[in-house]
Design a protein around this motif. Structure first.
Motif, PDB file in Angstrom:
ATOM      1  N   LEU A   1      52.949  30.209 -44.401  1.00 36.12           N
ATOM      2  CA  LEU A   1      52.081  31.235 -44.978  1.00 36.12           C
ATOM      3  C   LEU A   1      51.690  30.837 -46.391  1.00 36.12           C
ATOM      4  O   LEU A   1      52.523  30.392 -47.170  1.00 36.12           O
ATOM      5  N   LYS A   2      50.419  30.981 -46.722  1.00 37.07           N
ATOM      6  CA  LYS A   2      49.952  30.759 -48.096  1.00 37.07           C
ATOM      7  C   LYS A   2      49.306  32.052 -48.577  1.00 37.07           C
ATOM      8  O   LYS A   2      48.544  32.678 -47.836  1.00 37.07           O
ATOM      9  N   GLU A   3      49.607  32.418 -49.790  1.00 35.24           N
ATOM     10  CA  GLU A   3      49.051  33.629 -50.386  1.00 35.24           C
ATOM     11  C   GLU A   3      47.545  33.696 -50.116  1.00 35.24           C
ATOM     12  O   GLU A   3      46.832  32.715 -50.310  1.00 35.24           O
ATOM     13  N   LEU A   4      47.100  34.868 -49.681  1.00 36.85           N
ATOM     14  CA  LEU A   4      45.704  35.012 -49.270  1.00 36.85           C
ATOM     15  C   LEU A   4      44.734  34.932 -50.440  1.00 36.85           C
ATOM     16  O   LEU A   4      44.914  35.572 -51.471  1.00 36.85           O
ATOM     17  N   SER A   5      43.710  34.078 -50.252  1.00 38.44           N
ATOM     18  CA  SER A   5      42.517  34.182 -51.089  1.00 38.44           C
ATOM     19  C   SER A   5      41.388  34.344 -50.081  1.00 38.44           C
ATOM     20  O   SER A   5      41.296  33.596 -49.103  1.00 38.44           O
ATOM     21  N   GLU A   6      40.560  35.352 -50.284  1.00 38.30           N
ATOM     22  CA  GLU A   6      39.506  35.665 -49.324  1.00 38.30           C
ATOM     23  C   GLU A   6      38.579  34.466 -49.137  1.00 38.30           C
ATOM     24  O   GLU A   6      38.146  34.149 -48.029  1.00 38.30           O
ATOM     25  N   LYS A   7      38.328  33.745 -50.242  1.00 32.80           N
ATOM     26  CA  LYS A   7      37.426  32.587 -50.179  1.00 32.80           C
ATOM     27  C   LYS A   7      38.024  31.473 -49.334  1.00 32.80           C
ATOM     28  O   LYS A   7      37.334  30.822 -48.569  1.00 32.80           O
ATOM     29  N   GLU A   8      39.323  31.259 -49.505  1.00 32.55           N
ATOM     30  CA  GLU A   8      39.977  30.210 -48.722  1.00 32.55           C
ATOM     31  C   GLU A   8      40.049  30.607 -47.246  1.00 32.55           C
ATOM     32  O   GLU A   8      39.833  29.783 -46.360  1.00 32.55           O
TER      33      GLU A   8
ATOM     34  N   GLU B   1      38.581  29.686 -41.555  1.00 33.56           N
ATOM     35  CA  GLU B   1      37.995  30.208 -40.329  1.00 33.56           C
ATOM     36  C   GLU B   1      36.794  29.365 -39.893  1.00 33.56           C
ATOM     37  O   GLU B   1      36.704  28.952 -38.738  1.00 33.56           O
ATOM     38  N   LEU B   2      35.905  29.089 -40.825  1.00 30.89           N
ATOM     39  CA  LEU B   2      34.722  28.277 -40.502  1.00 30.89           C
ATOM     40  C   LEU B   2      35.124  26.888 -40.005  1.00 30.89           C
ATOM     41  O   LEU B   2      34.531  26.343 -39.076  1.00 30.89           O
ATOM     42  N   LEU B   3      36.150  26.322 -40.646  1.00 29.28           N
ATOM     43  CA  LEU B   3      36.547  24.953 -40.313  1.00 29.28           C
ATOM     44  C   LEU B   3      37.135  24.830 -38.910  1.00 29.28           C
ATOM     45  O   LEU B   3      37.080  23.753 -38.303  1.00 29.28           O
ATOM     46  N   GLN B   4      37.683  25.933 -38.377  1.00 29.45           N
ATOM     47  CA  GLN B   4      38.221  25.892 -37.013  1.00 29.45           C
ATOM     48  C   GLN B   4      37.119  25.637 -35.987  1.00 29.45           C
ATOM     49  O   GLN B   4      37.384  25.224 -34.867  1.00 29.45           O
ATOM     50  N   HIS B   5      35.874  25.909 -36.390  1.00 28.44           N
ATOM     51  CA  HIS B   5      34.756  25.749 -35.458  1.00 28.44           C
ATOM     52  C   HIS B   5      33.825  24.631 -35.892  1.00 28.44           C
ATOM     53  O   HIS B   5      32.706  24.509 -35.422  1.00 28.44           O
ATOM     54  N   ASP B   6      34.282  23.809 -36.809  1.00 29.80           N
ATOM     55  CA  ASP B   6      33.470  22.711 -37.322  1.00 29.80           C
ATOM     56  C   ASP B   6      34.026  21.394 -36.756  1.00 29.80           C
ATOM     57  O   ASP B   6      35.177  21.358 -36.312  1.00 29.80           O
ATOM     58  N   ILE B   7      33.203  20.328 -36.807  1.00 32.44           N
ATOM     59  CA  ILE B   7      33.739  19.047 -36.307  1.00 32.44           C
ATOM     60  C   ILE B   7      34.863  18.506 -37.191  1.00 32.44           C
ATOM     61  O   ILE B   7      35.571  17.587 -36.802  1.00 32.44           O
ATOM     62  N   LEU B   8      35.051  19.096 -38.361  1.00 26.18           N
ATOM     63  CA  LEU B   8      36.176  18.681 -39.219  1.00 26.18           C
ATOM     64  C   LEU B   8      37.507  19.284 -38.771  1.00 26.18           C
ATOM     65  O   LEU B   8      38.538  19.057 -39.404  1.00 26.18           O
ATOM     66  N   LYS B   9      37.521  20.036 -37.666  1.00 24.94           N
ATOM     67  CA  LYS B   9      38.723  20.810 -37.357  1.00 24.94           C
ATOM     68  C   LYS B   9      39.988  19.972 -37.150  1.00 24.94           C
ATOM     69  O   LYS B   9      41.080  20.437 -37.433  1.00 24.94           O
ATOM     70  N   ASP B  10      39.824  18.715 -36.703  1.00 27.59           N
ATOM     71  CA  ASP B  10      41.014  17.869 -36.544  1.00 27.59           C
ATOM     72  C   ASP B  10      41.522  17.304 -37.869  1.00 27.59           C
ATOM     73  O   ASP B  10      42.545  16.633 -37.913  1.00 27.59           O
ATOM     74  N   PHE B  11      40.785  17.576 -38.935  1.00 27.27           N
ATOM     75  CA  PHE B  11      41.185  17.073 -40.249  1.00 27.27           C
ATOM     76  C   PHE B  11      41.703  18.183 -41.158  1.00 27.27           C
ATOM     77  O   PHE B  11      41.911  17.976 -42.351  1.00 27.27           O
ATOM     78  N   VAL B  12      41.869  19.391 -40.610  1.00 24.27           N
ATOM     79  CA  VAL B  12      42.407  20.507 -41.402  1.00 24.27           C
ATOM     80  C   VAL B  12      43.559  21.153 -40.627  1.00 24.27           C
ATOM     81  O   VAL B  12      43.626  21.026 -39.402  1.00 24.27           O
ATOM     82  N   PRO B  13      44.480  21.829 -41.335  1.00 23.69           N
ATOM     83  CA  PRO B  13      45.547  22.527 -40.614  1.00 23.69           C
ATOM     84  C   PRO B  13      44.967  23.604 -39.707  1.00 23.69           C
ATOM     85  O   PRO B  13      43.958  24.228 -40.052  1.00 23.69           O
ATOM     86  N   LYS B  14      45.614  23.824 -38.556  1.00 25.32           N
ATOM     87  CA  LYS B  14      45.183  24.917 -37.675  1.00 25.32           C
ATOM     88  C   LYS B  14      45.393  26.236 -38.414  1.00 25.32           C
ATOM     89  O   LYS B  14      46.362  26.398 -39.143  1.00 25.32           O
ATOM     90  N   TYR B  15      44.457  27.152 -38.202  1.00 28.00           N
ATOM     91  CA  TYR B  15      44.501  28.436 -38.901  1.00 28.00           C
ATOM     92  C   TYR B  15      44.781  29.538 -37.891  1.00 28.00           C
ATOM     93  O   TYR B  15      44.199  29.575 -36.809  1.00 28.00           O
TER      94      TYR B  15
ATOM     95  N   ARG C   1      33.189  26.551 -52.180  1.00 19.86           N
ATOM     96  CA  ARG C   1      32.180  27.612 -52.181  1.00 19.86           C
ATOM     97  C   ARG C   1      30.956  27.234 -51.345  1.00 19.86           C
ATOM     98  O   ARG C   1      30.523  26.083 -51.363  1.00 19.86           O
ATOM     99  N   LEU C   2      30.415  28.237 -50.680  1.00 26.10           N
ATOM    100  CA  LEU C   2      29.136  28.078 -49.993  1.00 26.10           C
ATOM    101  C   LEU C   2      28.074  27.807 -51.047  1.00 26.10           C
ATOM    102  O   LEU C   2      27.995  28.514 -52.049  1.00 26.10           O
ATOM    103  N   LEU C   3      27.257  26.773 -50.827  1.00 24.69           N
ATOM    104  CA  LEU C   3      26.211  26.449 -51.802  1.00 24.69           C
ATOM    105  C   LEU C   3      25.082  27.470 -51.731  1.00 24.69           C
ATOM    106  O   LEU C   3      24.776  27.975 -50.648  1.00 24.69           O
ATOM    107  N   PRO C   4      24.452  27.757 -52.864  1.00 22.18           N
ATOM    108  CA  PRO C   4      23.248  28.593 -52.799  1.00 22.18           C
ATOM    109  C   PRO C   4      22.241  27.921 -51.857  1.00 22.18           C
ATOM    110  O   PRO C   4      22.174  26.699 -51.796  1.00 22.18           O
ATOM    111  N   SER C   5      21.489  28.730 -51.112  1.00 22.69           N
ATOM    112  CA  SER C   5      20.662  28.158 -50.038  1.00 22.69           C
ATOM    113  C   SER C   5      19.583  27.203 -50.551  1.00 22.69           C
ATOM    114  O   SER C   5      19.116  26.343 -49.814  1.00 22.69           O
ATOM    115  N   ASN C   6      19.226  27.314 -51.821  1.00 20.66           N
ATOM    116  CA  ASN C   6      18.194  26.415 -52.360  1.00 20.66           C
ATOM    117  C   ASN C   6      18.791  25.136 -52.949  1.00 20.66           C
ATOM    118  O   ASN C   6      18.083  24.313 -53.509  1.00 20.66           O
TER     119      ASN C   6
END
Ligand code: ATP
Ligand code: MG
Ligand code: MG
Length: 290
Positions: free
Chosen positions: A37-44, A49-63, A250-255
């Motif tokens: 368990l890691k202390e919750l940060s909403e941003k993290e 969550e996003l990374l579980q559905h990205d092609i990077l998922k094998d390079f991050v801890p399971k969430y 952080r999510l980049l601004p769309s522009n």
């Protein structure tokens, strides 16, 4: 604040934490076997969550979602990357040419909050670093401290720095703040892999796979990765690398579109993630070819 932690299992199969610096209580044992368990940060949490559905998922801890403890504190539950290793050696490399967000700079300019603790940290590393004014006030602004740290280490030039290394059974060292020169960094990497060419080759392959996956990743294309690390873990049979720590991603601004490989200029949001990855790749290639 850097919290350098490692998790090891005792003979009874229980967890043991070694924390050198940073706020205690950020991590604890997970509800499920092989999870922490890691202390919750909403941003993290959002990134995990996003990374579980990205092609990077094998390079991050399971969430595994969030949990609340008896005291009402919230955590994210994620895979313990060490659980499948036997007496692992661990290295945390912080990736990128800077470790602070542009919004932190903006905030500090709008509303400067000089800090005594940062002044004390600075003089502990280099008593000659503060300016006369800073010495008088015994306080330092956070961005000034962060920029100084980047320049003191290899972050600015190599796009990464070694934050901590723990050798199997051995003690953890955290005396890496001032390692800046390429040759010095290489010496520590060589020592970390105990001079093993097969191990260097395993790490190199993982790094090149990670690089090519990053280039195809939707997450990587749309995010600025600040203060994130690569966790290197090996034992006598395997050597693997994962991306961890998305508290300042952080999510980049769309522009805004970033290359991850151009030097940072304020306003561009460039993070230098690929500068760090490319230098790590080059260094492991050099170690192998020497
Ligand atoms: P900081 O922002 O100061 O770097 P943090 O509180 O965000 O720290 P992390 O960087 O995520 O914490 O993790 C700190 C250390 O904990 C890592 O260097 C690593 O040793 C260990 N760690 C983190 N995540 C995992 C994981 N999923 N499995 C095993 N060890 C982990
Ligand atoms: Mg970290
Ligand atoms: Mg963090």
């Amino acid at each position: 604040v850097t919290s350098l932690l490692t998790f090891t299992r005792t003979k009874q199969g229980q967890y043991e934490w070694i924390q050198l610096v940073g706020h205690p209580g950020t991590f604890k044992e997970g509800l499920h076997d092989g999870y922490i368990l890691k202390e919750l940060s909403e941003k993290e949490r959002r990134c995990c969550e996003l990374l579980q559905h990205d092609i990077l998922k094998d390079f991050v801890p399971k969430y595994n979602g969030t949990v609340k403890d008896e005291e009402g504190k919230h955590y994210i539950e994620m895979e313990d990357l060490l659980s499948s290793f036997h007496e692992p050696c661990i290295m945390d490399c912080k990736i990128g040419v800077r470790t602070y967000l542009e919004e932190d700079l903006d905030k500090s300019e709008r509303d400067p909050e000089p800090r005594t603790d940062l002044y004390e940290k600075m003089i502990a590393i280099d008593p000659t670093a503060p300016t006369e004014k800073e010495n008088e006030e015994k306080q330092i602004l956070k961005p000034r401290y962060m920029i100084w740290r980047e320049n003191l280490s290899s972050s600015e030039d190599l796009g990464f720095r070694i934050e901590a290394i723990k050798k199997s059974r051995g003690l953890m060292s955290k005396e890496f703040q001032r390692i800046k020169e390429r040759n010095e960094v290489r010496k520590h990497l060589t020592e970390f892999i105990a001079n093993s060419i097969p191990r260097a080759t395993q790490y190199l392959n993982r790094l090149t796979q990670l690089r090519s996956t990053c280039l195809r990743s939707k997450f990587f294309q749309t995010h600025e990765l600040i203060g994130s690390s690569l966790l290197f873990v090996h034992d006598t049979t395997r050597a693997l690398i994962w991306m961890i720590d998305f508290g300042k991603t952080r999510l980049l601004p769309s522009n805004i579109h970033i290359t991850h490989s151009k030097p940072w200029v304020r306003g561009t949001h460039e993070d230098g993630y690929l500068i760090g990855l490319d230098n790590l790749i080059l260094l492991f290639q050099e170690i192998i070819n020497d």
